[in-house]
Design a protein around this motif. Structure first.
Motif, PDB file in Angstrom:
ATOM      1  N   GLN A   1      35.077 -14.451 -55.203  1.00 33.63           N
ATOM      2  CA  GLN A   1      33.753 -15.017 -54.998  1.00 33.63           C
ATOM      3  C   GLN A   1      32.798 -13.834 -54.900  1.00 33.63           C
ATOM      4  O   GLN A   1      32.657 -13.206 -53.862  1.00 33.63           O
ATOM      5  CB  GLN A   1      33.718 -15.871 -53.728  1.00 33.63           C
TER       6      GLN A   1
ATOM      7  N   ASN B   1      29.531 -20.894 -56.404  1.00 33.04           N
ATOM      8  CA  ASN B   1      30.410 -19.826 -55.937  1.00 33.04           C
ATOM      9  C   ASN B   1      30.662 -18.779 -57.006  1.00 33.04           C
ATOM     10  O   ASN B   1      30.794 -17.587 -56.707  1.00 33.04           O
ATOM     11  CB  ASN B   1      31.749 -20.408 -55.491  1.00 33.04           C
TER      12      ASN B   1
ATOM     13  N   TYR C   1      37.720 -22.690 -53.763  1.00 33.02           N
ATOM     14  CA  TYR C   1      36.743 -22.671 -52.669  1.00 33.02           C
ATOM     15  C   TYR C   1      36.954 -23.904 -51.802  1.00 33.02           C
ATOM     16  O   TYR C   1      37.160 -25.007 -52.304  1.00 33.02           O
ATOM     17  CB  TYR C   1      35.306 -22.671 -53.198  1.00 33.02           C
TER      18      TYR C   1
END
Length: 505
Positions: free
Chosen positions: A6, A141, A205
């Motif tokens: 990320q 993200n 995520y």
């Protein structure tokens, strides 16, 4: 775990924005695949319905359920599936949804009767409800750079708008060469690519939130939508009776209960307060209106081209290319139009273009030249393309930052729900006019069934019945597109007033 982190660290050459990992663009391309599929599967059946009617012989109600049970389940479950992805992993829910979508597609391809096909389409809807929010939420993200993120969201939106527009074209081309079930098997190899590549190029995520699910909200929303839509279809096909009235009452009561429950719930499924924002409400209503009218237009004209004009499925598919191109091109160019006209001007102009395109279809008859259809649908496509691109941006931008996720979910829901409502409401209106204009003749529930019955009669009697049925269908089409045009014009006027008041404050 994904090989892409990320990327929240590192700055661009100007030192103002974090860098985006170059592999994120490949991840975006991979995630665009399910977006295209989900959008295409809303409209891919429009040209296949006459063939499915011949093969499976569904009733009028079953025919509409085949088309729109998919969209209703997506609309009802989108926000819920988004919450599940936040808790358990967005990539995980993306891959799980893709697996379910693929398996359901295989079942649909080989469905032996309408009931199995409706069930398979329902499972596809559940799978599709996981794919859209997971793919869109992962973009935030994967693209920490705001400019890159905006471009990525634009690509996502263009894929959704373009997939919806190109679905009938692809479906028609495939149907020209293969049997009707092949349109569902198209999904399988594309989903396999996603399942193989996403674990490598799409990051995982999860938010770690422990907020409880609004299970009651999910139940009430579905208990409101599905019985109400069933009532509309039933009343249009069979007239007023106890079944239709009871279904309508159940739906209305459940929707009222849902709204009341959402206002008091600690962790609501739907952020009702967002609708107090004028720009947000305008964007959602524009999306709902456009998808309603586009869904009805595509569905009814697909039948018109084949059953009224007698075009084969390939010719009908190619006739949809100009509108598909217009939607895709103007979806990508909507930001420039918005910068020239302003948000309010772009919305109003786009809605009026869509209305003019629908009005142009009033020129269709039982032996109309094809260019009238091409011109009208292309003009409508210009308007629809602009609206689709503006909606997500305006809806999310108008909401407070802490509610951007909820705003995105509602925006997506409005697209799916709009398509299904268009088929249920405007499609049922066309069916009602069709059956009401039978001139005392023995019409079946659908035009396809009536034409099939006509071929079983003598040449004189059968030919007369077929011509009367085609004329009655065109009458229903005229009422449908005229109603759609009126709805679009009213929505343009409402947005012009609401956004002008907002700008004046």
């Amino acid at each position: 775990m994904s090989t892409i982190a990320q990327t929240t660290g590192g700055a661009d050459p100007r030192g103002t924005q974090p860098r985006t990992d170059p592999r994120a663009w490949l991840g975006l391309a991979i995630m665009s695949l399910p977006v295209l599929l989900v959008a295409m599967d809303f409209s891919v059946l429009y040209l296949a319905i006459p063939t499915i009617t011949d093969q499976l012989e569904p009733t009028a109600a079953e025919q509409l359920w085949i088309v729109d049970i998919y969209g209703f389940l997506i609309a009802g479950l989108l926000i819920t599936m988004g919450n599940i992805g936040d808790r358990f992993g967005r990539r995980k829910i993306l891959l799980s949804g893709a697996t379910l979508f693929g398996l359901a597609s295989v079942i649909a391809a080989f469905a032996p009767n309408p009931e199995v096909l409706i069930g398979a389409r329902a499972l596809m809807g559940v799978g599709g409800a996981t794919l859209l929010p997971a793919s869109l939420s992962l973009i935030s993200n994967m693209f920490p750079n705001l400019r890159h993120r905006s471009l990525a969201i634009g690509v996502w939106t263009a894929c959704f708008a373009g997939g919806s527009a190109v679905g009938p074209v692809i479906g028609g081309v495939v149907l020209h060469h293969f049997w009707w079930g092949s349109i569902f098997l198209l999904n399988v190899p594309i989903l396999l690519v996603l399942l193989v590549l996403a674990p490598r190029f799409v990051p995982e995520y999860r938010s770690g939130t422990t907020d409880p699910f609004d299970v009651l909200g999910v139940v009430l929303s579905l208990l409101g939508i599905l019985p109400l839509v069933y009532a509309i279809k039933h009343l249009a096909a069979d007239g007023v009776d106890a079944v239709g009235i009871v279904s309508a009452v159940i739906g209305v009561v459940a929707i009222v209960a849902f709204i009341r429950q959402q206002r008091s719930a600690k962790h609501p499924l739907l952020q009702i307060n967002l609708f107090r924002l004028p720009a947000f409400t305008s964007a959602i209503m524009a999306a709902l209106t456009c998808m309603m009218t586009l869904g009805a237009l595509s569905y009814l004209t697909g039948i018109y081209l084949q059953s009224v004009l007698g075009r084969d499925v390939l010719a009908a598919a190619l006739a949809g290319v100009p509108m598909a191109v217009a939607v895709a091109v103007f979806s990508l160019g909507a930001s420039r139009i918005s910068s020239l006209l302003g948000t309010r001007g772009a919305f109003v102009t786009a809605l009026l273009f869509a209305a003019v395109g629908n009005l142009g279809l009033l020129g269709l008859g039982t032996d109309t030249p094809l260019w009238i259809y091409l011109a009208a649908t292309t003009v409508a496509g210009v308007g629809y393309g602009i609206v689709f691109s503006l909606v997500s941006e305006v809806a999310v931008a108008s909401a407070p930052p802490e509610r951007a996720g909820a705003a995105s979910g509602i925006s997506e829901t409005s697209f799916e729900l709009g398509t299904s409502l268009g088929l249920a409401l405007i499609g049922s209106l066309a069916t009602l006019v069709f059956r009401g204009n039978s001139d005392g003749r023995d019409f079946s529930d659908t035009l396809g069934e009536t034409l099939r019955h006509a071929t079983q009669l003598g040449s004189d009697q059968g030919g007369d019945l077929a011509q009367t049925a085609r004329t009655a269908f065109v009458d229903g089409l005229h009422v449908a597109v005229g109603t759609s045009a009126g709805i679009l014009v009213v929505m343009a006027a409402v947005i012009a007033v609401v956004l002008r008041r907002r700008q004046a404050r």
